[in-house]
Design an enzyme around this catalytic site. Structure first.
Site, PDB file in Angstrom:
ATOM      1  N   TYR A 130       0.683  -1.194   0.015  1.00 15.86           N
ATOM      2  CA  TYR A 130      -0.121   0.036  -0.155  1.00 15.86           C
ATOM      3  C   TYR A 130       1.006   1.313  -0.071  1.00 15.86           C
ATOM      4  CZ  TYR A 130      -3.898  -3.370   1.103  1.00 15.86           C
ATOM      5  OH  TYR A 130      -4.523  -4.638   0.986  1.00 15.86           O
ATOM      6  N   ARG A 158       2.043  -0.748  11.123  1.00 18.49           N
ATOM      7  CA  ARG A 158       2.306  -1.989  10.516  1.00 18.49           C
ATOM      8  C   ARG A 158       3.313  -1.538   9.457  1.00 18.49           C
ATOM      9  NH1 ARG A 158      -2.042  -6.653   9.083  1.00 18.49           N
ATOM     10  NH2 ARG A 158      -1.328  -7.173  11.487  1.00 18.49           N
ATOM     11  N   GLY A 164      -5.626 -13.090  11.936  1.00 16.60           N
ATOM     12  CA  GLY A 164      -6.437 -12.799  10.981  1.00 16.60           C
ATOM     13  C   GLY A 164      -7.375 -13.846  10.710  1.00 16.60           C
TER      14      GLY A 164
END
Length: 386
Positions: A183, A231, A326
């Site tokens: 990202y 993160r 997750g």
């Protein structure tokens, strides 16, 4: 010695255990809003014993989403739904956390079960993706990338600060910035995606400048008493990309600017990775342990930590401080209770709300106990089943 169920304190926040539900994008939002679905999902995980509960990554601007169905925190109208999520998580005994993100050149997608195809800017559900340099990710992410101007970079830092303000208003008590997984933040950090020749590209101190300035912007509005974490895409697993030594140095700089915990992950700035470790148990733990040891900052990691004995061991050996789950959290809303029973915790039901715990502790017959998979309680003094 800590274990998986030991409390963990950071700033003025104390988690009831070391188990965090990682952000998992669900693609169920309209206009970036949280709905009853999200209240159900995150409330149930807090009720199931998770100490720290994240909704999905929330975009700081509309074109920072993955798809148009992703959650956001770019408009004041989104605060109400986020406040509902915070309220249910707190009521069930968890700490509500938020992850701020921008997908950069990996945005403008279809939902993953529809192929995760990048849509062109002229598509009704697409937009022009942007990044540090005009370099497409490649593969399914093939559309041209528009290079961000310096003015746009500064505008994004202001957007991070506005998102942090909304997070505070909604009631979140832990804020994480998502600079991994290909990202926007990850792409600024990586030479594979960042070929800029200005103060945001080139040497490490320039490639980490986007992170530091975003951190400064958020730190200015986020209460000092609450944790601020990141993160980080710590390794591209590619000789031309981010190397882990660079990540260790970058986290040291971030610690000086107010970072409270490092959430260590991978860069994912390319699919061309050398010896990808995804089939190995707890493969991020060694990296996390090095950051904790050399930088002196608390650390959490994810990836293949869903086996209770493994998760407990890496906490007991003090390699890391938090375990992020997750898929295990999606598969089992009561993963912490199940893990506690697997690890012979003396009172696994202490992890759930008191009313639930009372019913589960007080099975009065073998049939009742068997029906929910519980061991039948012994009579006082060890006289056999009650």
């Amino acid at each position: 010695m800590p274990d998986l169920f030991s409390p963990f304190s950071l700033k003025d926040v104390t988690l009831r255990n070391r188990i965090a539900m990682s952000p998992m994008t669900m693609h169920r939002s309209t206009d970036g809003l949280m709905s009853d679905f999200h209240v159900m999902l995150y409330g149930s995980r807090a009720a199931g014993g998770f100490g720290l509960v994240f909704p999905e990554q929330l975009a700081i601007v509309p074109n920072g989403r993955t798809t148009i169905h992703c959650g956001g925190i770019y408009d004041d109208s989104q605060v109400e739904g986020l406040a509902r999520v915070c309220a249910i998580v707190k009521d069930m005994g968890g700490v509500p956390a938020i992850q701020l993100g921008h997908t950069g050149r990996k945005g403008s997608e279809t939902r993953p079960w529809l192929g995760r195809i990048q849509l062109p800017p002229d598509h009704p559900e697409g937009w022009q993706v942007k990044g540090p340099s005009p370099i497409p990710y490649g593969g399914k992410f093939a559309h041209p990338v528009e290079e961000l101007t310096v003015a746009e970079i500064h505008g994004l830092h202001r957007a991070y600060a506005q998102a942090a303000r909304r997070a505070r208003e909604a009631g979140f008590e832990w804020l994480e910035m998502h600079f991994a997984h290909g990202y926007l933040g990850a792409s600024f950090f990586s030479p594979l995606a960042n070929r800029r020749t200005d103060r945001y590209g080139g040497a490490l101190e320039n490639r980490v400048r986007f992170h530091l300035e975003a951190l400064d912007a958020v730190r200015a509005v986020w209460p000092e008493r609450l944790p601020l974490t990141m993160r980080l895409g710590s390794d591209d697993l590619n000789e031309r990309g981010v190397q882990f030594d660079e990540a260790v140095a970058a986290i040291a700089l971030m610690k000086e600017r107010g970072l409270d915990l490092a959430d260590i992950s991978l860069g994912f700035n390319t699919d061309a990775m050398t010896d990808p470790p995804f089939d190995r148990m707890s493969f991020m733990v060694e990296r996390g342990a090095r950051v904790k040891r050399e930088v002196g900052i608390p650390v959490g990691v994810s990836w293949n930590l869903g086996v209770p004995a493994v998760a407990d061991r890496v906490i007991r050996e003090e390699h890391i401080d938090l375990v992020f789950l997750g898929r295990p959290a999606l598969a089992n809303p009561h993963w912490p209770v199940w893990a506690a029973r697997e690890l012979a915790h003396p009172d696994p039901f202490s992890l759930v709300p008191e009313d639930w715990a009372w019913w589960l502790r007080n099975a009065r017959s073998q049939a009742a106990a068997d029906s929910v998979g519980l061991p039948l309680p012994a009579r006082p003094g060890g006289a056999g089943p009650a």
